[in-house]
Design a protein around this motif. Structure first.
Motif, PDB file in Angstrom:
ATOM      1  N   VAL A 269      77.354  11.837  39.458  1.00 39.86           N
ATOM      2  CA  VAL A 269      78.271  13.344  39.917  1.00 39.86           C
ATOM      3  C   VAL A 269      76.784  14.454  40.994  1.00 39.86           C
ATOM      4  CG1 VAL A 269      79.560  13.073  37.728  1.00 39.86           C
ATOM      5  CG2 VAL A 269      77.468  14.486  38.009  1.00 39.86           C
ATOM      6  N   ARG A 270      77.311  15.523  41.242  1.00 43.37           N
ATOM      7  CA  ARG A 270      75.870  15.989  41.707  1.00 43.37           C
ATOM      8  C   ARG A 270      75.820  17.491  40.793  1.00 43.37           C
ATOM      9  NH1 ARG A 270      79.902  18.208  46.064  1.00 43.37           N
ATOM     10  NH2 ARG A 270      81.354  17.912  44.186  1.00 43.37           N
ATOM     11  N   GLU A 271      74.431  18.190  41.401  1.00 39.56           N
ATOM     12  CA  GLU A 271      74.266  18.778  39.897  1.00 39.56           C
ATOM     13  C   GLU A 271      74.428  19.626  39.944  1.00 39.56           C
ATOM     14  OE1 GLU A 271      70.322  20.054  41.801  1.00 39.56           O
ATOM     15  OE2 GLU A 271      69.730  21.224  40.458  1.00 39.56           O
ATOM     16  N   SER A 272      75.308  20.196  41.051  1.00 38.23           N
ATOM     17  CA  SER A 272      77.037  20.950  40.666  1.00 38.23           C
ATOM     18  C   SER A 272      77.733  20.901  39.511  1.00 38.23           C
ATOM     19  CB  SER A 272      77.653  21.887  41.826  1.00 38.23           C
ATOM     20  OG  SER A 272      77.509  20.804  42.204  1.00 38.23           O
ATOM     21  N   ASP A 273      78.064  19.869  39.246  1.00 38.60           N
ATOM     22  CA  ASP A 273      79.083  19.600  38.258  1.00 38.60           C
ATOM     23  C   ASP A 273      78.356  19.045  37.269  1.00 38.60           C
ATOM     24  OD1 ASP A 273      80.410  18.138  40.996  1.00 38.60           O
ATOM     25  OD2 ASP A 273      79.791  16.988  40.424  1.00 38.60           O
ATOM     26  N   ASP A 274      79.559  19.141  36.453  1.00 43.28           N
ATOM     27  CA  ASP A 274      78.922  18.556  34.718  1.00 43.28           C
ATOM     28  C   ASP A 274      78.282  17.662  34.559  1.00 43.28           C
ATOM     29  OD1 ASP A 274      80.016  20.663  33.243  1.00 43.28           O
ATOM     30  OD2 ASP A 274      81.697  20.549  32.808  1.00 43.28           O
ATOM     31  N   TRP A 275      77.120  17.580  33.974  1.00 44.61           N
ATOM     32  CA  TRP A 275      76.194  16.093  34.037  1.00 44.61           C
ATOM     33  C   TRP A 275      76.063  15.819  32.707  1.00 44.61           C
ATOM     34  CZ3 TRP A 275      71.646  17.750  32.551  1.00 44.61           C
ATOM     35  CH2 TRP A 275      71.765  18.656  33.170  1.00 44.61           C
TER      36      TRP A 275
END
Lengths: 523, 424
Positions: free
Chosen positions: B28-34
């Motif tokens: 996922v991207r950094e801005s997503d929930d990870w």
């Protein structure tokens, strides 16, 4: 001639050989010096001196020296047999070896002519100084060696062995058809598994072994600890024969260097160090054509090896000195090979000399005989002496044509016979797809597996070579490797894929393989 | 646990990505929930900074501790070790025992080091005691051998400080200490005549209580150029620095083995040439100094429960077989220089993930941090403070009942050192 007189003939020979040795003069000096001791009485002089030599350890040293002579010298010969029989009793083997030598020498000479590099030249003073300064870092030098090629590689040698024939035997008459399956077609006697079991009884399933019974999940009290203690005792006793017997079940890593030195009776005395320094001076004074071959070989093999690259510089030192060591010539008395001779011009005159001075032309992979020893000996002159002794006892047999049971011809035959007898389906399958097993295993055997196994495993294998004073175990391991990978090999359909299956041996554990092959194969 | 781990990384290395993909984790991207973020040390600064900082939730995990630099910056590591020793001394701990020369018996494992310019006067004093010594200057914050040089005359350091004031070092010197200067180990153990250092990987899953693991597959990094201690060679950096990043520029760099030798080779060589006992002692001492360095920083470390860290320890062994801790890296290189290197680093990440994200499931920061033995892969427990304390309590009981251990503290015999680790 009866056995008794043969025996006394042997004794006489050994006495004669030891008489000129350093040990002889040392013992003589000790015996003279001890006369001043208060415990030496005139009335019991002989006894007292003997006693003194025993307590002071000189008797043990003498014993070890005699033991070495017995190993290096051959089984008793008929006194009237010509000396070449000592080298090799079979005429067709001698002939084959001689013609192989001729080929190799011719190739060396033509290299000299084509590349316009003299066989030997004296180095100018400046070059001598330069070499002296970088003696410990010869690896940093990057001379252009692209023009030099190894004189021969193991596969060239294999072709010669494949073409060996005994002229006195008509192969059509041979009743046992399976003997035609293999590549080696000479009638030599090699041992079958029941015979091997007898000879290698120390490796049997019910005895503790280093390389099997010392792995992490076995408690060291069960075997390892007490075995190591015995090893320490053997080292303390300084007894070659005991060390050799001990080595059959493997040497503990921490004791191996001492035990091997003891077995080989190579104790690196001051005179050995001096000898090494003289050889080094010889390297610095003269440049030889074979130096380039040595250099090239190290660069092609050890320098690219995950285990041995660290020792690159030691390898140059040892191998360059080795090529100048005329003491190596001694072993040609019992080696089927004969030192090559060349012509060297000194001014107007032409001289016939042994070339290279030690009589051994290095081939592709030769440096791998030295490389594993670098793990044991970190002092160049000790390393050198151990290597030389290993060479004149064992390694020379891996690249000369002879009927010796440790010779490469016997090893090839033994390997093929073991596979034919115990894995006939596999042998047949590989032969059918054009992947003769010997074509794959030959390179392993020529190097006694050096560079193919991980070093710890290789040392365990060489323990057994020293322990049994024979290279036979190398052929057994080669067969055992095929047995171990038999299932995968049965599925391959080409030489290339068979080679791929056997490309990486670095994960193999040699002692379990050998043990299972020898003692758990159905016969 | 349901759901797949969502991962992010700002280090696009195949050994990482392959490991995530093998677990069928989702990028996922950094801005997503990870859930799992393998990040550089630049990024970790932002994650935990007061202004921009995230609030990590229980199902999120990162591969650094917020203030890992307490261990991985050369100057701070030294400061923490010095403080740790003083504290032990104050407690009159047996660990802080000194020999007749005033040297710590158990805690003398980093070369004498000073901060520059702050400790300049202390350094000069030490230098004058032994004017023939060689010192190594290293910038505090840089890695991979950058900015390192050697000096053996005071004039050289004076020149450096003059130059640095006027030119490129202005920025650095306006900040805090720019450099550390350490006594150079001029009697390194040589193998085949070559100098090397040891790179070991150590995983920490918590500092309080301390739980750390040693990776069995460390390696030696060899100099490609011969080692001569003569000062004329001082300028030839390749001789002295064994960082692969530097060695790669040397002409002799070999792309088959990359100048790397496995620790098992080192052990075989040392055991063969020096004997089993001294070899075991050396490895015990190496484990010992790793544990002590971690204990030294444990009190100041922000023991955030979302964090774990895999450190690269650089150790030099001298010719008396004494190991010296040179530095600790927070982001050991994941670039592979050879085929074997690639396998090693892939396995390193694999084994690390198996410990910190058991079964490849979504991480839970409240996990018990006691992985089963079979999940360790090539890691072995180096120190487990909880376990050691319970063992200590047991030992205390025993010693009170007459089997005194304090009187038998012999140097180097790992087994009887107080509060010994549990790596065996």
């Amino acid at each position: 001639m009866n056995e008794g007189s043969e025996f006394s003939l042997n004794i006489a020979q050994i006495v004669q050989r030891l008489r000129g040795s350093n040990l002889h003069s040392q013992i003589e000096r000790q015996a003279k010096d001890c006369l001043h001791r208060p415990d030496i009485k005139l009335e019991s002089l002989k006894e007292d001196v003997r006693n003194f030599l025993r307590i002071s350890g000189w008797e043990k040293k003498l014993q070890n020296a005699v033991y070495r002579e017995l190993h290096i010298q051959l089984p008793p010969n008929h006194p009237r047999a010509p000396p070449e029989h000592l080298k090799e009793p079979l005429a067709y083997m001698r002939k084959a070896q001689a013609s192989w030598e001729k080929r190799v020498l011719k190739s060396l000479n033509s290299m000299s002519t084509e590349l316009e590099v003299p066989l030997a030249r004296k180095r100018p003073a400046a070059e001598q100084t330069e070499l002296t300064n970088k003696w410990n870092e010869m690896g940093t030098d990057e001379p252009d060696l692209s023009r030099f090629r190894p004189v021969y590689a193991p596969k060239d040698f294999l072709e010669v062995l494949i073409n060996l024939r005994n002229p006195n035997r008509d192969s059509c008459e041979d009743v046992s058809a399976w003997s035609h399956w293999g590549l080696v077609q000479v009638p030599l006697s090699v041992r079958d598994i029941p015979q091997l079991r007898k000879a290698y009884s120390e490796l049997s399933l019910n005895l503790g072994q280093l390389g099997i019974d010392d792995v992490a999940n076995i408690h060291p009290d069960l075997f390892e600890n007490s075995y190591v203690q015995i090893g320490e005792k053997v080292v303390m006793e300084q007894d070659s024969a005991a060390a050799q017997q001990y080595s059959r079940r493997g040497c503990p890593t921490g004791l191996r260097a001492d035990l091997w030195a003891l077995i080989l009776n190579s104790m690196n005395q001051p005179q050995d160090e001096m000898h090494y320094e003289q050889l080094k001076a010889g390297v610095i004074q003269h440049d030889l054509l074979v130096d380039n071959l040595i250099y090239k070989d190290v660069k092609l093999t050890a320098s690219n090896d995950d285990y041995y690259f660290v020792f690159e510089d030691f390898l140059y030192q040892v191998l360059l000195c080795f090529s100048r060591d005329t003491a190596v010539l001694e072993h040609f008395k019992y080696n089927s090979a004969t030192p090559p001779k060349s012509f060297i011009h000194v001014g107007e005159e032409e001289h016939v000399v042994v070339y290279p001075p030690n009589g051994v032309i290095p081939f592709h992979g030769f440096s791998m005989y030295v490389a594993p020893l670098c793990f044991l000996y970190n002092e160049p002159s000790t390393l050198y002496n151990i290597f030389r002794e290993m060479y004149i006892r064992y390694f020379f047999r891996l690249h000369s044509i002879s009927s010796s049971t440790s010779g490469i011809v016997s090893l090839c035959l033994q390997f093929e016979r073991l596979l034919q007898t115990h894995l006939p389906q596999l042998f047949y399958h590989l032969r059918q797809i054009g992947a003769q097993p010997l074509r794959i295993a030959f390179k392993w055997m020529v190097r006694a597996f050096s560079g193919y196994l991980s070093t710890d495993q290789l040392l365990l294998l060489w323990d057994r070579i020293l322990g049994y004073d024979s290279l036979e175990v190398v052929a057994v391991l080669a067969a055992a490797v095929f047995a171990f990978r038999a299932e995968n090999l049965m599925e391959v359909t080409s030489l290339a894929s068979a080679e791929a299956v056997l490309a990486d041996l670095s994960t193999l554990k040699v002692m379990p393989l050998i043990q299972i092959f020898l003692f758990a194969t159905a016969i | 646990m349901a759901g797949k781990v969502k991962w992010v990384t700002d280090i696009e290395k195949s050994v990482l990505v392959n490991n995530f993909e093998k677990r069928e984790w989702i990028q996922v991207r950094e801005s997503d929930d990870w859930n799992f973020y393998w990040m550089s040390i630049q990024t970790i600064r932002n994650v935990f900074s007061v202004d921009t900082g995230y609030r990590l939730s229980d199902d999120q995990m990162v591969n650094h501790f917020p203030n890992h630099y307490e261990l991985t910056r050369k100057d701070l590591m030294i400061k923490n070790i010095k403080r740790y020793r003083k504290e032990l001394e104050k407690e009159s701990s047996a660990l802080a025992e000194k020999d007749e020369n005033g040297k710590y018996i158990y805690l003398d494992f980093v070369p004498v080091t000073f901060m520059l310019p702050a400790d300049y006067n202390l350094f000069v004093e030490e230098f004058r005691k032994n004017p023939s010594s060689t010192w190594i200057m290293k910038p505090c914050g840089k890695a991979q051998g950058k900015g390192i040089f050697l000096i053996n005359k005071l004039s050289q350091i004076k020149k450096w400080s003059r130059d640095s004031r006027t030119s490129t070092f202005v920025a650095a010197s306006s900040g805090k200490e720019a450099y550390v200067i350490s006594l150079y180990i001029d009697n390194p153990l040589l193998i085949g005549g070559k100098k090397f250092d040891l790179r070991l990987y150590v995983l920490v899953t918590t500092y309080r209580p301390l739980k750390c693991y040693m990776y069995k597959l460390g390696f030696c990094r060899f100099c490609t150029v011969k080692y001569t201690p003569s000062t004329s060679e001082l300028d030839n950096m390749f001789v002295h620095l064994t960082n692969v990043a530097i060695q790669k520029h040397g002409d002799d760099y070999n792309h088959v083995h990359g100048g790397k030798w496995t620790v098992s080779n080192l052990r075989l060589y040392l055991e063969s040439t020096r004997g089993k006992d001294v070899t075991n002692r050396l490895f015990d001492q190496i484990h010992w100094i790793v544990v002590q360095s971690l204990k030294a920083v444990a009190p100041v470390m922000n023991n955030d429960k979302h964090c774990f860290e895999c450190y690269g320890y650089d150790i030099i062994i001298d010719d008396k077989l004494k190991p010296w801790l040179i530095e600790v890296n927070a982001s050991p290189s994941l670039t592979s220089s050879t085929a074997n290197d690639r396998i090693l680093k892939y396995n390193l990440i694999n084994d690390t993930l198996n410990i910190v994200a058991p079964n490849g499931e979504i991480p839970d920061s409240r996990w018990n941090r006691s992985p089963p033995r079979e999940a360790l892969g090539n890691y072995q427990v180096l120190y487990d403070e909880e376990q050691a304390q319970s063992e200590n309590a047991e030992r205390d009981l025993r010693s009170r009942s007459g089997q005194l251990l304090g009187s038998k503290v012999t140097k180097g015999s790992a087994g009887v050192r107080p509060a010994m680790a549990t790596w065996k």
